[in-house]
Design a protein around this motif. Sequence first.
Motif, short mmCIF file in Angstrom:
data_model
loop_
_atom_site.label_atom_id
_atom_site.label_comp_id
_atom_site.label_asym_id
_atom_site.label_seq_id
_atom_site.Cartn_x
_atom_site.Cartn_y
_atom_site.Cartn_z
N ALA A 1 -6.64 46.63 -11.89
CA ALA A 1 -7.90 46.88 -11.20
C ALA A 1 -8.31 45.69 -10.34
CB ALA A 1 -9.00 47.20 -12.21
N VAL A 2 -8.07 44.49 -10.84
CA VAL A 2 -8.53 43.28 -10.14
C VAL A 2 -7.50 42.77 -9.14
CG1 VAL A 2 -9.24 40.89 -10.44
CG2 VAL A 2 -10.05 42.63 -12.04
N VAL A 3 -6.24 42.71 -9.55
CA VAL A 3 -5.20 42.12 -8.71
C VAL A 3 -4.71 43.13 -7.67
CG1 VAL A 3 -2.94 41.01 -8.67
CG2 VAL A 3 -4.52 40.56 -10.56
N PHE A 4 -4.37 44.34 -8.10
CA PHE A 4 -3.92 45.42 -7.22
C PHE A 4 -2.84 44.91 -6.26
CE2 PHE A 4 -5.23 48.52 -3.62
CZ PHE A 4 -4.27 49.43 -4.02
N ALA A 5 -1.83 44.26 -6.81
CA ALA A 5 -0.73 43.73 -6.00
C ALA A 5 0.52 43.76 -6.86
CB ALA A 5 -1.03 42.31 -5.53
N GLY A 6 1.38 44.73 -6.58
CA GLY A 6 2.54 44.95 -7.43
C GLY A 6 3.44 43.75 -7.60
N SER A 7 3.78 43.09 -6.50
CA SER A 7 4.71 41.96 -6.59
C SER A 7 4.16 40.86 -7.48
CB SER A 7 5.02 41.43 -5.19
OG SER A 7 3.83 41.03 -4.53
N ALA A 8 2.88 40.53 -7.31
CA ALA A 8 2.26 39.48 -8.11
C ALA A 8 2.19 39.88 -9.57
CB ALA A 8 0.87 39.17 -7.57
N GLN A 9 1.84 41.13 -9.85
CA GLN A 9 1.71 41.57 -11.23
C GLN A 9 3.05 41.60 -11.93
OE1 GLN A 9 -1.70 44.72 -9.92
NE2 GLN A 9 -0.76 45.11 -11.89
N PHE A 10 4.09 42.12 -11.29
CA PHE A 10 5.40 42.17 -11.91
C PHE A 10 5.95 40.76 -12.13
CE2 PHE A 10 5.41 46.63 -10.85
CZ PHE A 10 6.21 47.20 -11.83
N ALA A 11 5.73 39.88 -11.16
CA ALA A 11 6.22 38.51 -11.29
C ALA A 11 5.55 37.82 -12.47
CB ALA A 11 5.97 37.72 -10.00
N ALA A 12 4.23 37.98 -12.59
CA ALA A 12 3.51 37.33 -13.68
C ALA A 12 3.97 37.86 -15.03
CB ALA A 12 2.01 37.56 -13.50
N VAL A 13 4.11 39.17 -15.15
CA VAL A 13 4.54 39.76 -16.42
C VAL A 13 5.96 39.33 -16.77
CG1 VAL A 13 5.15 41.93 -17.56
CG2 VAL A 13 2.97 41.71 -16.35
N ALA A 14 6.85 39.32 -15.78
CA ALA A 14 8.24 38.92 -16.03
C ALA A 14 8.32 37.48 -16.52
CB ALA A 14 9.06 39.10 -14.76
#
Length: 232
Positions: free
Chosen positions: A56-69
């Motif tokens: 909801a806050v980030v709404f940016a796939g590349s950033a979210q996947f990178a952080a989780v990985a």
Amino acid sequence: MPSPVESAAEDSRASFRAGVRAAIPYAAVGGLLSMSFGVLARDAGFPVEAAIVMSAVVFAGSAQFAAVAILAGGGTAGAAIAAAALMNSRFLPMGIALGPSLPGRPALRAAQGQTVVDASWAMANRGDGTFDRWFLFGSTAPQYVTWMTGTTVGALGGDTLGDTSRFGLDAIYPMFFLALLIAEIKDRRTAAIAAAGAVVALSLIEIAPAGIPVLAASLVALWGLRRREQAA
């Protein structure tokens, strides 16, 4: 005969509707990507609420996947934040280009700028240095809805969906990135920069802490971009 105000309002509504229609394919793909993110976030130890709030806050796939990985691989929160910031640094020049097309005071323009995502920004570009802001808003709206819906389904149904490879969800995002990369390789210099980043990342995977290969590859790409601009 409609007044100028009524005509402007109708034009805005038409642009918004056109943006919604244009974004449907991107929204569909985004829903699958975000479902994959929801599952992976749960596998990495994220609570359901944290995964949903992040989308909801980030709404940016590349950033979210990178952080989780990075976090799933044992990396630190600092490395995850740094990688996500580098991934999202592209929005700074995109926002600068969009700014003159947004009305209002700085705070209002900043709020409108939160609707920028890659596909919407590109489609709203009129080609003359200006942007159709209502088209931008319309094209982002369905993408946000499916991104949130997919994340929620993936996070809540992670136990049911199980391993992301079961439905091929683990392959969606790498292939999405590969497609973006191929689209951006327009000449030999760009291909060389991409190859150099890939070699650096692959060489560090087995010896460096999680997150460092992504950061290193990003720095190589930034260095290559700077060299290309200097040579131009």
